[in-house]
Design an enzyme around this catalytic site. Structure first.
Site, mmCIF file in Angstrom:
data_model
loop_
_atom_site.group_PDB
_atom_site.id
_atom_site.type_symbol
_atom_site.label_atom_id
_atom_site.label_comp_id
_atom_site.label_asym_id
_atom_site.label_seq_id
_atom_site.Cartn_x
_atom_site.Cartn_y
_atom_site.Cartn_z
ATOM 1 N N TRP A 6 49.181 45.213 42.645
ATOM 2 C CA TRP A 6 48.803 45.950 41.616
ATOM 3 C C TRP A 6 49.275 47.879 41.928
ATOM 4 O O TRP A 6 49.507 48.568 41.806
ATOM 5 C CB TRP A 6 47.593 46.476 41.282
ATOM 6 C CG TRP A 6 47.847 45.565 40.062
ATOM 7 C CD1 TRP A 6 47.526 44.057 39.763
ATOM 8 C CD2 TRP A 6 46.733 46.382 38.730
ATOM 9 N NE1 TRP A 6 47.353 43.290 38.319
ATOM 10 C CE2 TRP A 6 46.525 45.528 37.692
ATOM 11 C CE3 TRP A 6 46.532 46.904 38.444
ATOM 12 C CZ2 TRP A 6 46.333 45.303 36.730
ATOM 13 C CZ3 TRP A 6 45.783 47.684 37.293
ATOM 14 C CH2 TRP A 6 46.067 45.935 36.015
ATOM 15 N N TYR B 144 53.611 40.740 45.496
ATOM 16 C CA TYR B 144 53.084 40.737 43.765
ATOM 17 C C TYR B 144 51.888 41.359 44.370
ATOM 18 O O TYR B 144 51.535 41.613 45.635
ATOM 19 C CB TYR B 144 52.262 39.359 43.450
ATOM 20 C CG TYR B 144 52.137 39.695 42.083
ATOM 21 C CD1 TYR B 144 52.272 39.815 40.851
ATOM 22 C CD2 TYR B 144 50.303 39.586 42.349
ATOM 23 C CE1 TYR B 144 51.113 39.628 39.752
ATOM 24 C CE2 TYR B 144 49.645 39.743 41.402
ATOM 25 C CZ TYR B 144 50.304 39.556 39.711
ATOM 26 O OH TYR B 144 49.236 40.105 38.905
HETATM 27 N N1 LIG Z 1 39.003 34.521 42.200
HETATM 28 C C1 LIG Z 1 40.101 35.173 41.269
HETATM 29 N N2 LIG Z 1 40.886 35.554 41.991
HETATM 30 C C2 LIG Z 1 42.250 36.674 41.491
HETATM 31 C C3 LIG Z 1 41.708 36.622 39.423
HETATM 32 C C4 LIG Z 1 40.775 35.968 39.357
HETATM 33 O O1 LIG Z 1 40.435 36.059 37.799
HETATM 34 N N3 LIG Z 1 39.876 35.075 40.307
HETATM 35 N N4 LIG Z 1 41.994 37.149 39.471
HETATM 36 C C5 LIG Z 1 43.891 37.908 39.533
HETATM 37 C C6 LIG Z 1 44.136 38.251 39.210
HETATM 38 S S1 LIG Z 1 44.326 39.012 37.044
HETATM 39 C C7 LIG Z 1 45.404 39.962 39.871
HETATM 40 S S2 LIG Z 1 46.243 40.700 38.705
HETATM 41 C C8 LIG Z 1 44.929 39.919 41.030
HETATM 42 C C9 LIG Z 1 44.889 41.100 41.547
HETATM 43 O O2 LIG Z 1 45.614 41.718 43.092
HETATM 44 P P1 LIG Z 1 46.401 42.211 43.925
HETATM 45 O O3 LIG Z 1 47.119 43.708 42.792
HETATM 46 O O4 LIG Z 1 46.619 41.832 44.862
HETATM 47 O O5 LIG Z 1 44.863 43.176 44.260
HETATM 48 P P2 LIG Z 1 44.566 44.943 44.760
HETATM 49 O O6 LIG Z 1 43.608 45.137 45.087
HETATM 50 O O7 LIG Z 1 44.843 45.641 43.364
HETATM 51 O O8 LIG Z 1 46.107 44.928 45.798
HETATM 52 C C10 LIG Z 1 46.360 46.148 45.811
HETATM 53 C C11 LIG Z 1 46.680 46.834 47.169
HETATM 54 O O9 LIG Z 1 47.889 47.702 47.237
HETATM 55 C C12 LIG Z 1 47.606 48.454 48.448
HETATM 56 N N5 LIG Z 1 47.902 49.941 47.867
HETATM 57 C C13 LIG Z 1 47.861 50.590 46.439
HETATM 58 N N6 LIG Z 1 48.608 51.793 46.734
HETATM 59 C C14 LIG Z 1 49.266 50.966 47.763
HETATM 60 C C15 LIG Z 1 50.200 52.218 47.707
HETATM 61 O O10 LIG Z 1 50.651 53.084 47.668
HETATM 62 N N7 LIG Z 1 51.398 51.587 48.990
HETATM 63 C C16 LIG Z 1 51.340 50.541 49.275
HETATM 64 N N8 LIG Z 1 52.175 50.052 50.231
HETATM 65 N N9 LIG Z 1 50.216 49.839 49.226
HETATM 66 C C17 LIG Z 1 49.375 50.166 48.071
HETATM 67 C C18 LIG Z 1 46.075 48.545 47.759
HETATM 68 O O11 LIG Z 1 45.591 49.304 48.701
HETATM 69 C C19 LIG Z 1 45.738 46.868 47.335
HETATM 70 O O12 LIG Z 1 45.458 46.676 48.939
HETATM 71 O O13 LIG Z 1 44.218 38.881 41.821
HETATM 72 C C20 LIG Z 1 43.975 37.549 41.619
HETATM 73 N N10 LIG Z 1 42.761 37.057 41.399
HETATM 74 N N1 LIG Z 2 36.862 46.396 35.981
HETATM 75 C C1 LIG Z 2 37.283 45.909 36.554
HETATM 76 N N2 LIG Z 2 38.640 45.426 34.875
HETATM 77 C C2 LIG Z 2 39.780 44.979 35.330
HETATM 78 C C3 LIG Z 2 40.132 44.371 36.608
HETATM 79 C C4 LIG Z 2 39.423 44.723 37.445
HETATM 80 O O1 LIG Z 2 40.336 44.538 39.094
HETATM 81 N N3 LIG Z 2 38.348 45.474 37.737
HETATM 82 N N4 LIG Z 2 40.782 43.619 36.226
HETATM 83 C C5 LIG Z 2 42.379 43.618 35.379
HETATM 84 C C6 LIG Z 2 43.496 42.643 35.909
HETATM 85 S S1 LIG Z 2 44.325 42.763 36.857
HETATM 86 C C7 LIG Z 2 42.918 41.594 34.253
HETATM 87 S S2 LIG Z 2 44.941 40.255 34.998
HETATM 88 C C8 LIG Z 2 42.042 41.390 33.579
HETATM 89 C C9 LIG Z 2 41.554 39.987 33.565
HETATM 90 O O2 LIG Z 2 41.053 40.379 31.794
HETATM 91 P P1 LIG Z 2 39.814 38.546 31.656
HETATM 92 O O3 LIG Z 2 40.961 37.453 32.298
HETATM 93 O O4 LIG Z 2 39.714 39.246 30.429
HETATM 94 O O5 LIG Z 2 39.037 38.996 32.937
HETATM 95 P P2 LIG Z 2 37.813 38.114 33.329
HETATM 96 O O6 LIG Z 2 36.818 39.301 33.975
HETATM 97 O O7 LIG Z 2 38.375 37.854 34.659
HETATM 98 O O8 LIG Z 2 37.268 37.033 32.619
HETATM 99 C C10 LIG Z 2 36.855 37.232 31.207
HETATM 100 C C11 LIG Z 2 35.370 36.802 30.967
HETATM 101 O O9 LIG Z 2 35.721 34.864 30.747
HETATM 102 C C12 LIG Z 2 34.931 34.631 30.604
HETATM 103 N N5 LIG Z 2 34.690 33.049 31.476
HETATM 104 C C13 LIG Z 2 35.713 32.664 32.536
HETATM 105 N N6 LIG Z 2 35.731 31.587 32.211
HETATM 106 C C14 LIG Z 2 36.122 30.916 31.652
HETATM 107 C C15 LIG Z 2 35.833 30.206 30.437
HETATM 108 O O10 LIG Z 2 36.250 28.879 30.886
HETATM 109 N N7 LIG Z 2 35.231 29.333 29.087
HETATM 110 C C16 LIG Z 2 35.432 30.372 28.499
HETATM 111 N N8 LIG Z 2 35.445 30.499 27.467
HETATM 112 N N9 LIG Z 2 35.083 31.773 28.914
HETATM 113 C C17 LIG Z 2 35.251 32.002 30.326
HETATM 114 C C18 LIG Z 2 33.383 35.618 31.896
HETATM 115 O O11 LIG Z 2 32.300 34.862 32.011
HETATM 116 C C19 LIG Z 2 34.357 36.310 32.295
HETATM 117 O O12 LIG Z 2 33.491 37.346 32.094
HETATM 118 O O13 LIG Z 2 41.068 42.823 34.092
HETATM 119 C C20 LIG Z 2 41.740 44.061 34.310
HETATM 120 N N10 LIG Z 2 40.344 44.475 34.675
HETATM 121 MO MO LIG Z 3 45.343 40.378 36.361
#
Ligand SMILES: Nc1nc2c(c(=O)[nH]1)N[C@H]1C(S)=C(S)[C@@H](COP(=O)(O)OP(=O)(O)OC[C@H]3O[C@@H](n4cnc5c(=O)[nH]c(N)nc54)[C@H](O)[C@@H]3O)O[C@H]1N2
Ligand SMILES: Nc1nc2c(c(=O)[nH]1)N[C@H]1C(S)=C(S)[C@@H](COP(=O)(O)OP(=O)(O)OC[C@H]3O[C@@H](n4cnc5c(=O)[nH]c(N)nc54)[C@H](O)[C@@H]3O)O[C@H]1N2
Ligand SMILES: [Mo]
Length: 776
Positions: free
Chosen positions: A119, A117
């Site tokens: 991005w 898993y």
């Molecule tokens: N506490 C907490 N944890 C969370 C979340 C949260 O809200 N709170 N959000 C979650 C969510 S929504 C998501 S989507 C995940 C994201 O988690 P990930 O998608 O695992 O995070 P990334 O850092 O984007 O990891 C992508 C990796 O791919 C590598 N990469 C980029 N390009 C290439 C390439 O061309 N080849 C190879 N081999 N590698 C490459 C990058 O260097 C990076 O290390 O995190 C989750 N974790």
């Molecule tokens: N700059 C930037 N943008 C991103 C990403 C990134 O890594 N960096 N990651 C992308 C990815 S993979 C994803 S999945 C999306 C995620 O998109 P979201 O899930 O919408 O993003 P978050 O910033 O985790 O959460 C939005 C807000 O929800 C509020 N929140 C948290 N817990 C609660 C709760 O229990 N109740 C309520 N009412 N509010 C709460 C927090 O204040 C938080 O700022 O973002 C994407 N956009």
């Molecule tokens: Mo995500």
């Protein structure tokens, strides 16, 4: 001396840009001219490409070379502690091949975990995760992963309730329809602008500011129900209702109770378009549990006053209402419930399918959510289906490694976790994305072999055995774009690979050739031939729509092609609303399932057949709050994409004392004698991490916010244990599924305490090279 200067078009998940190269070296980038509001994250590129933590050569963990690498058993420890040894590509690929063959023949393909898993990067051909899956499918398959960290719980819930997952994955009711018709826009978790910096696949436009400016002039009234005031843009002047994290469902239920008590339930709608309203009403009125879900009840749970709850509910009466929530709300224990609850409430208000009304999710969760749908037809290599292949719910990765043979219950089914011997990861960072990272570190000690492809020494690479250096997009040719954006971009190779890095396509092609399945993997096409195929598919799909893009060479020369703008004004479930018989939902009843026989039949007490309040194990009203009185939310970082770019200026500038800034209300800081800029200890029973304190009125008391993204940096606690040094919230979060239905991650369910770190802080070490020995 003359310098040669050249420019190249490229693209990242955080935007399109031109790369400026002098004498073969990337010196700067400039934003794509078509992007009216590009963001600062693209500036990270020159530093990222040459970062100190680039992986320069294939590297193998010393302890692995001396054990598994020599045919001896894996001792069960060493990952994350050992040094690495640099080897040649031939030697590294030989080890990977032998291990794949050994595990496959001794244990079978399900013992290879290839979920991988993550991005990856924006390009479609070199999309690392797709390539892992395609490669492993050609050698007989692996154990994979389904759903995602973003909205995994909703992916499983919504099909039972609305027949599909459009309300969370899109297309959602769009901004033109909203701004013209909606009167009250309810945003649980806000509509955060920081999240619109990012677009999966990358885009040429960042239209957030434009839509918010129009929203400000539209007369729509916005309400931000969130612990953070900053979750909406200032221009829309949203009313702020600060709510205790994890308690939104109680507010939703009391609102539903009030709607009914005021005679505002649209009975025609619930009778004609829904099933199960009667049971939901009985629940609201406490028919079985004796608890009336009224404002007084919800007040005690949410921390909101009865007046605030009543005022909120009344603001929804007799108006066009869109009920929305950020994806974050369902990344919590019982995260399915507020989503189901909002569907039920929207149904009671009779709003589903009306222009600019109803229910949909994620308007502040990603660039382009709610923008008119371009539906740009772009896809990379396909992944062949392997019959019978097991896929675990994505967020159960640590359970998979720690509990072979034990059952996993998931969306009405149950299966035993296989015995994992080899883990293959490319394009993802579990030591970024997973919860309870000290537990994951234990889990990562289990398999015989862990192979990782990465451009950078992430924490995952540091916890692997065979680490293969991957190129960044600037070091290869690719094509990119995404469905919610009008541009297809050429991603032109700007510089030679750094160190001995190779593209994932090249790495897997070489492995496939070694293993006799080359033709199945690469189909005897080169990178350029594949790009022509991918572009050709795009061009013929566009031709079917009556738009003829230029030929490949003209496109490549120009750097991009823009497809025509769609007509706006899309309303989710409008055809169903117009004629529920001709256009039924894909649920068993064809209607909105406020009560689902299917879900009820699973027998999950935490997720019964209708939307309910279930107390999470950690929240401000739980007993544990006596010891850990602060609720920690960990949202997406404004200064990077997940763990990517941590080693460059946008991320560095935003740190406090070299660590992630922990946002805390002044009252909570005063009660603990803390000052802005302090290094603090954030802890609970699962772990401890250090962070830099950032005091702000814009977060409610009792809640702290530690954004994700700091590279996991375990250090000794001086007493035989480990602490995290860098402000990574997943050192503290809870590794438990949202429920047996969705099994999504529960990152937002987390209580902590915070205290000043009195000792001298140890410098951060993970943004440099790990200990590497030169080969003997
Ligand atoms: N506490 C907490 N944890 C969370 C979340 C949260 O809200 N709170 N959000 C979650 C969510 S929504 C998501 S989507 C995940 C994201 O988690 P990930 O998608 O695992 O995070 P990334 O850092 O984007 O990891 C992508 C990796 O791919 C590598 N990469 C980029 N390009 C290439 C390439 O061309 N080849 C190879 N081999 N590698 C490459 C990058 O260097 C990076 O290390 O995190 C989750 N974790
Ligand atoms: N700059 C930037 N943008 C991103 C990403 C990134 O890594 N960096 N990651 C992308 C990815 S993979 C994803 S999945 C999306 C995620 O998109 P979201 O899930 O919408 O993003 P978050 O910033 O985790 O959460 C939005 C807000 O929800 C509020 N929140 C948290 N817990 C609660 C709760 O229990 N109740 C309520 N009412 N509010 C709460 C927090 O204040 C938080 O700022 O973002 C994407 N956009
Ligand atoms: Mo995500």
């Amino acid at each position: 001396m003359t310098t040669t200067s050249r420019k190249f078009q490229s693209l990242a998940h955080w935007g399109a840009f031109t790369a400026h190269v002098e004498d073969g070296r990337l010196v700067s980038v400039s934003p794509f001219a078509g992007d009216a509001q590009p963001n600062d994250l693209i500036d990270a590129w020159p530093e990222m490409v040459y970062a100190e933590n680039r992986i320069r050569r294939p590297s193998i963990r010393r302890g692995w070379l001396e054990t598994v690498g020599r045919g001896l058993p894996h001792p069960g420890f060493g990952r994350g502690d050992d040094t690495f040894v640099e080897v040649s590509w031939d030697e590294a690929l030989g080890h990977v091949q032998r291990e794949l063959e050994r595990v496959r023949s001794q244990y079978g393909n399900p013992s290879i975990f290839g979920g991988s898993y993550g991005w990856s990067s924006a390009g479609r051909l070199h999309h690392a995760r797709t390539l892992v899956h395609r490669f492993l499918a050609t050698i007989g398959g692996c154990t994979g992963q389904v759903t995602n960290y973003s909205y995994g719980a909703a992916m499983r819930l919504l099909p039972h309730v609305l027949g599909d997952m459009a309300a969370v994955a899109g297309p959602v009711t769009d901004w033109p329809a909203i701004l013209e018709n909606c009167e009250r826009f309810v945003a649980f978790g806000g509509i955060a602008g920081k999240n619109w910096k990012i677009h999966s696949g990358g885009g040429g436009l960042h239209p957030y500011g434009g839509w918010m400016d129009k929203a400000a002039q539209s007369g729509v009234s916005f309400v931000n129900i969130s612990p953070l005031k900053t979750d909406t843009a200032n221009v829309i002047e949203a009313e702020w209702i600060p709510i205790r994290p994890g308690t939104d469902m109680a507010l939703i239920l009391a609102t539903a109770w009030l709607v009914h008590a005021h005679g505002k339930t649209d009975m025609d709608f619930v009778n004609r378009y829904c099933v199960g309203f009667d049971r939901f009403l009985a629940y609201l009125q406490g028919a079985e549990d004796g608890i009336v879900k009224d404002p007084a009840w919800a007040s005690a749970i949410t921390g909101l006053s009865v007046e605030a709850i009543t005022g909120f509910a009344e603001s929804l009466f007799d108006r066009r209402v869109l009920l929305t929530a950020a994806w974050s709300l369902q990344r919590a224990e019982n995260g399915e419930q507020p989503y189901w609850g909002l569907v039920a409430l929207a149904a009671m208000l009779g709003q589903i399918g009306l222009p600019g009304g109803g229910v949909a999710f994620g308007y502040g969760s990603m660039n382009g959510m709610g923008a008119p749908l371009y539906d740009l037809p772009i896809s990379g290599m396909s992944v062949p289906k392997v019959p019978g292949e097991l896929k675990i719910p994505v967020a159960r990765i640590a359970d998979l490694l720690l509990r072979p043979g034990e059952p996993c219950e998931f969306d009405g089914k149950s299966f035993p976790y296989p015995d994992t011997r080899l883990v293959y990861w490319a394009g993802g960072n579990p030591f970024h994305h997973h919860q309870d990272l000290f537990r994951l570190r234990e889990a990562f000690q289990r398999p015989d072999t862990i192979v990782v492809h990465e451009p950078w020494w992430t924490a995952t690479a540091r916890h692997a055995d065979i680490v293969l250096p991957a190129t960044t997009p600037l070091e290869r040719n690719d094509i990119g774009g995404s469905s919610r954006d009008p541009y297809l971009f050429a991603m032109q190779k700007a510089i030679e690979p750094v160190g001995e890095a190779r593209g994932d396509f090249e790495i897997f092609s070489a492995l496939a050739d070694r293993m006799g399945v080359g033709a199945a993997f690469h189909e005897n096409r080169s990178e350029e031939e594949w790009l022509r195929v991918i572009y050709g598919r795009f061009a013929s799909k566009m031709a079917e729509r009556g738009f003829n893009p230029p030929d490949f060479d003209a496109f490549w020369e120009a750097g991009h092609v823009r497809i025509p703008d769609p007509e706006g004004g899309f309303n989710l479930y409008e055809p169903f609303r117009e004629d529920p018989v001709a256009h039924p939902l894909a649920t068993p009843s064809g209607k909105v399932e406020i009560y689902s026989e299917t879900v009820a039949g699973f027998g999950y007490s935490e997720c019964p057949g209708l939307p309910v309040w279930r107390e999470p194990t950690e929240w401000l009203g739980s007993e544990l709050a006596e010891r850990y009185p602060l609720h920690m939310i960990s949202n997406q970082p404004e200064d990077k994409l997940h763990g990517q770019m941590d080693a460059s200026a946008p991320s560095r500038r935003n740190k406090v004392r070299d660590r992630t800034g922990l946002v805390m209300n002044p009252a909570d800081a005063a009660a603990r004698g803390l000052a802005d800029g302090d290094v603090v200890r954030v802890f609970n029973d699962r772990g401890l991490c250090l962070a830099g304190l950032r005091i702000s009125e814009l977060i409610m008391p009792g809640v702290v916010c530690l954004p994700t993204g700091a590279t996991f940096n375990p250090i000794s606690d001086g007493a035989g244990g480990l602490i995290e040094n860098h402000g990574n919230p997943n050192a503290l979060t809870k590794d438990i599924g949202t429920s047996r239905l969705g099994q999504g991650p529960s990152a937002q369910t987390c209580l902590v305490e915070v205290a000043r770190h009195e000792q001298e802080a140890v410098p951060i070490t993970v943004l440099a090279q790990p200990p590497i020995e030169a080969a003997a």
